[in-house]
Motif scaffolding. Structure first.
Motif, short mmCIF file in Angstrom:
data_model
loop_
_atom_site.label_atom_id
_atom_site.label_comp_id
_atom_site.label_asym_id
_atom_site.label_seq_id
_atom_site.Cartn_x
_atom_site.Cartn_y
_atom_site.Cartn_z
N ASN A 129 48.96 44.28 39.02
CA ASN A 129 48.27 45.35 38.32
C ASN A 129 46.86 44.86 37.99
N VAL A 130 45.85 45.67 38.29
CA VAL A 130 44.47 45.32 37.98
C VAL A 130 43.93 46.35 37.01
N GLN A 131 43.36 45.85 35.90
CA GLN A 131 42.85 46.75 34.87
C GLN A 131 41.39 46.43 34.58
N TRP A 132 40.60 47.47 34.49
CA TRP A 132 39.18 47.36 34.16
C TRP A 132 39.05 46.88 32.73
N GLN A 133 38.18 45.89 32.51
CA GLN A 133 37.96 45.31 31.19
C GLN A 133 36.59 45.65 30.62
N ASP A 193 32.30 46.84 31.91
CA ASP A 193 31.26 46.42 32.84
C ASP A 193 31.89 46.30 34.22
N LEU A 194 31.77 45.16 34.91
CA LEU A 194 32.43 44.97 36.20
C LEU A 194 33.47 43.85 36.13
N LEU A 195 34.08 43.70 34.97
CA LEU A 195 35.11 42.69 34.75
C LEU A 195 36.49 43.34 34.85
N PHE A 196 37.38 42.66 35.59
CA PHE A 196 38.73 43.17 35.80
C PHE A 196 39.74 42.06 35.53
N LYS A 197 40.92 42.46 35.07
CA LYS A 197 42.01 41.52 34.85
C LYS A 197 43.17 41.92 35.76
N GLY A 217 53.54 37.79 35.39
CA GLY A 217 52.74 37.78 34.18
C GLY A 217 51.53 36.86 34.21
N HIS A 218 51.23 36.27 35.35
CA HIS A 218 50.05 35.40 35.46
C HIS A 218 48.80 36.26 35.54
N GLU A 219 47.76 35.84 34.80
CA GLU A 219 46.53 36.61 34.75
C GLU A 219 45.42 35.96 35.57
N LEU A 220 44.60 36.81 36.14
CA LEU A 220 43.45 36.37 36.91
C LEU A 220 42.30 37.32 36.59
N LYS A 221 41.18 36.77 36.16
CA LYS A 221 40.02 37.61 35.87
C LYS A 221 39.04 37.53 37.03
N LEU A 222 38.43 38.66 37.34
CA LEU A 222 37.43 38.75 38.40
C LEU A 222 36.24 39.53 37.86
N ASP A 223 35.04 39.08 38.24
CA ASP A 223 33.82 39.68 37.70
C ASP A 223 32.85 40.02 38.82
N GLY A 224 32.58 41.30 38.99
CA GLY A 224 31.63 41.74 40.00
C GLY A 224 30.19 41.35 39.69
N ASN A 225 29.93 40.96 38.45
CA ASN A 225 28.58 40.53 38.05
C ASN A 225 28.37 39.02 38.11
N LYS A 226 29.40 38.27 38.47
CA LYS A 226 29.31 36.81 38.58
C LYS A 226 28.99 36.11 37.27
N THR A 235 31.28 35.92 34.13
CA THR A 235 32.34 35.30 33.34
C THR A 235 33.56 34.88 34.15
N ALA A 236 33.56 35.21 35.43
CA ALA A 236 34.71 34.86 36.28
C ALA A 236 34.27 34.90 37.73
N ALA A 237 35.17 34.47 38.60
CA ALA A 237 34.89 34.51 40.04
C ALA A 237 34.75 35.96 40.50
N THR A 238 33.98 36.14 41.55
CA THR A 238 33.90 37.46 42.17
C THR A 238 35.14 37.66 43.05
N PRO A 239 35.46 38.89 43.42
CA PRO A 239 36.58 39.10 44.33
C PRO A 239 36.42 38.34 45.65
N MET A 240 35.21 38.25 46.18
CA MET A 240 35.01 37.52 47.44
C MET A 240 35.20 36.02 47.25
N GLU A 241 34.78 35.48 46.12
CA GLU A 241 35.04 34.06 45.84
C GLU A 241 36.54 33.82 45.71
N ALA A 242 37.24 34.77 45.13
CA ALA A 242 38.69 34.64 44.97
C ALA A 242 39.39 34.59 46.32
N ILE A 243 38.85 35.28 47.31
CA ILE A 243 39.42 35.21 48.66
C ILE A 243 39.30 33.79 49.21
#
Length: 133
Positions: free
Chosen positions: A4-8, A10-14, A20-29, A31-39
């Motif tokens: 499940n991905v939820q908007w947090q 701006d462009l931050l998602f959890k 139950g493991h969490e992963l944060k992704l940030d489209g603005n680079k 506070t967290a890795a971008t989705p492409m960095e996560a790949i």
């Protein structure tokens, strides 16, 4: 498998996995890795699981495995990866280069689901080095 991905804001998602493991992704680079960095992290992690497991089974005396990953993206939108290179650094005493090469090749050709899935549209290459302790 389900996440499940939820908007947090701006462009931050959890993202939350079924376990139950969490992963944060940030489209603005910011506070967290971008989705492409996560790949790239996913490809390296998946391959590393294989390499470590294979080296353990072949009784190699290693103390560290690191992967430096570079990804080249297309200049146009969508800016997909065109090339990904994984460079494995295996540190240990009496580590066989042949065994490391075998482990990297088996991961690339047979076991790593992430890299094999990506390889249908991305040129994926691998290299390695053995660092003596």
């Amino acid at each position: 498998m389900k996440v499940n991905v939820q908007w947090q804001g701006d462009l931050l998602f959890k993202g939350v996995t079924e376990q139950g493991h969490e992963l944060k992704l940030d489209g603005n680079k910011q506070t967290a890795a971008t989705p492409m960095e996560a790949i790239l992290v996913a490809a390296a992690s998946c391959s590393s699981v294989d390499v470590v497991s294979i080296l353990q089974k072949s009784r190699q005396q290693f103390s560290d495995v690191q992967v430096e990953v570079t990804g080249e993206r297309a200049d146009a939108v969508p800016a997909v990866f065109t090339d990904i290179h994984l460079h494995f650094k295996v540190t240990g005493s009496d580590v066989s280069e042949k065994q490391v090469e075998r482990a990297v090749n088996l991961s690339a050709d047979k076991y790593c689901s992430v890299a094999i899935m990506l390889s249908s549209s991305v040129n994926i290459t691998h290299s390695f080095e053995v660092i003596a302790e």
